[in-house]
Design a protein around this motif. Sequence first.
Motif, PDB file in Angstrom:
ATOM      1  N   GLY A  77       0.833  -1.097   0.069  1.00  0.00           N
ATOM      2  CA  GLY A  77      -0.042   0.146   0.028  1.00  0.00           C
ATOM      3  C   GLY A  77       0.910   1.217  -0.168  1.00  0.00           C
ATOM      4  N   LEU A  78       0.348   2.431  -0.219  1.00  0.00           N
ATOM      5  CA  LEU A  78       0.772   3.585  -0.209  1.00  0.00           C
ATOM      6  C   LEU A  78       0.985   4.291   1.212  1.00  0.00           C
ATOM      7  CD1 LEU A  78       2.518   5.396  -2.328  1.00  0.00           C
ATOM      8  CD2 LEU A  78       0.492   6.549  -2.868  1.00  0.00           C
ATOM      9  N   ASN A  79       2.050   4.741   1.531  1.00  0.00           N
ATOM     10  CA  ASN A  79       2.369   5.179   2.768  1.00  0.00           C
ATOM     11  C   ASN A  79       2.218   6.812   2.529  1.00  0.00           C
ATOM     12  OD1 ASN A  79       3.039   6.490   5.215  1.00  0.00           O
ATOM     13  ND2 ASN A  79       5.092   5.529   5.428  1.00  0.00           N
ATOM     14  N   LEU A  80       0.802   7.358   2.741  1.00  0.00           N
ATOM     15  CA  LEU A  80       0.724   8.660   2.449  1.00  0.00           C
ATOM     16  C   LEU A  80       1.419   9.758   3.185  1.00  0.00           C
ATOM     17  CD1 LEU A  80      -3.362   8.471   1.756  1.00  0.00           C
ATOM     18  CD2 LEU A  80      -1.261   8.492   0.121  1.00  0.00           C
ATOM     19  N   ALA A  81       1.639   9.157   4.478  1.00  0.00           N
ATOM     20  CA  ALA A  81       2.642  10.359   5.415  1.00  0.00           C
ATOM     21  C   ALA A  81       4.042  10.388   4.654  1.00  0.00           C
ATOM     22  CB  ALA A  81       2.999   9.605   6.718  1.00  0.00           C
ATOM     23  N   ARG A  82       4.562   9.327   4.165  1.00  0.00           N
ATOM     24  CA  ARG A  82       5.973   9.648   3.418  1.00  0.00           C
ATOM     25  C   ARG A  82       5.569  10.551   2.168  1.00  0.00           C
ATOM     26  NH1 ARG A  82      10.257  11.095   2.419  1.00  0.00           N
ATOM     27  NH2 ARG A  82      11.841  10.024   1.717  1.00  0.00           N
ATOM     28  N   VAL A  83       4.582  10.189   1.533  1.00  0.00           N
ATOM     29  CA  VAL A  83       4.165  11.230   0.310  1.00  0.00           C
ATOM     30  C   VAL A  83       4.125  12.594   0.758  1.00  0.00           C
ATOM     31  CG1 VAL A  83       2.662  11.548  -1.492  1.00  0.00           C
ATOM     32  CG2 VAL A  83       3.204   9.108  -0.926  1.00  0.00           C
ATOM     33  N   ALA A  84       3.413  12.699   1.813  1.00  0.00           N
ATOM     34  CA  ALA A  84       3.330  14.208   2.346  1.00  0.00           C
ATOM     35  C   ALA A  84       4.649  14.861   2.581  1.00  0.00           C
ATOM     36  CB  ALA A  84       2.382  14.210   3.305  1.00  0.00           C
ATOM     37  N   VAL A  85       5.447  13.881   3.183  1.00  0.00           N
ATOM     38  CA  VAL A  85       6.899  14.560   3.618  1.00  0.00           C
ATOM     39  C   VAL A  85       7.484  14.998   2.604  1.00  0.00           C
ATOM     40  CG1 VAL A  85       9.092  13.997   4.567  1.00  0.00           C
ATOM     41  CG2 VAL A  85       6.958  13.624   6.089  1.00  0.00           C
TER      42      VAL A  85
END
Length: 113
Positions: A77-85
Motif C-alpha cells: 500500500g502507499l504510505n501517504l505520510a511519506r508522500v506528504a513529507v
Amino acid sequence: MSSKLLDGSSIRRAGAVVATALAKELRQPSKARTWTGRIFGLPYDFRRPTPEKIAREFWDPDSDAFFTPHAFGVGYGLNLARVAVGYAVVVDRVPATTYSCRPLSIRRRRPAQ
C-alpha cells in the motif's frame, strides 16, 4: 495488449499469487502456520487486520518507506505520510516567488450573442 487496468490476465495472475501464498501456508502443519511471509518477492498477510494495522498501512510517519505491506492480502500500500513529507520537501525547495497562495480568480465567460 489491452489498455484496461484490470484485464482478465491481470486478475488471473493476482489470483495465482494469492493461491500460491495460501498453498504455501496450508502445506505447513497447522501449528506452524503464521499466515504471513513473502511469495515471488511480495509480502502477504492473511491474519485478521486491526484498525491500527490498516491505518499504519496508509499513514506511518515513522517509516521512510513509500510502500508498506498490505494490512491484509498480498502486495503493498502507499504510505501517504511519506508522500506528504516528500511533497513538503519539494515545495520547500521552490522559491516563494514562483507560486502564490492567493485564491485564483475565476472569470465567467459571457454567453455568445
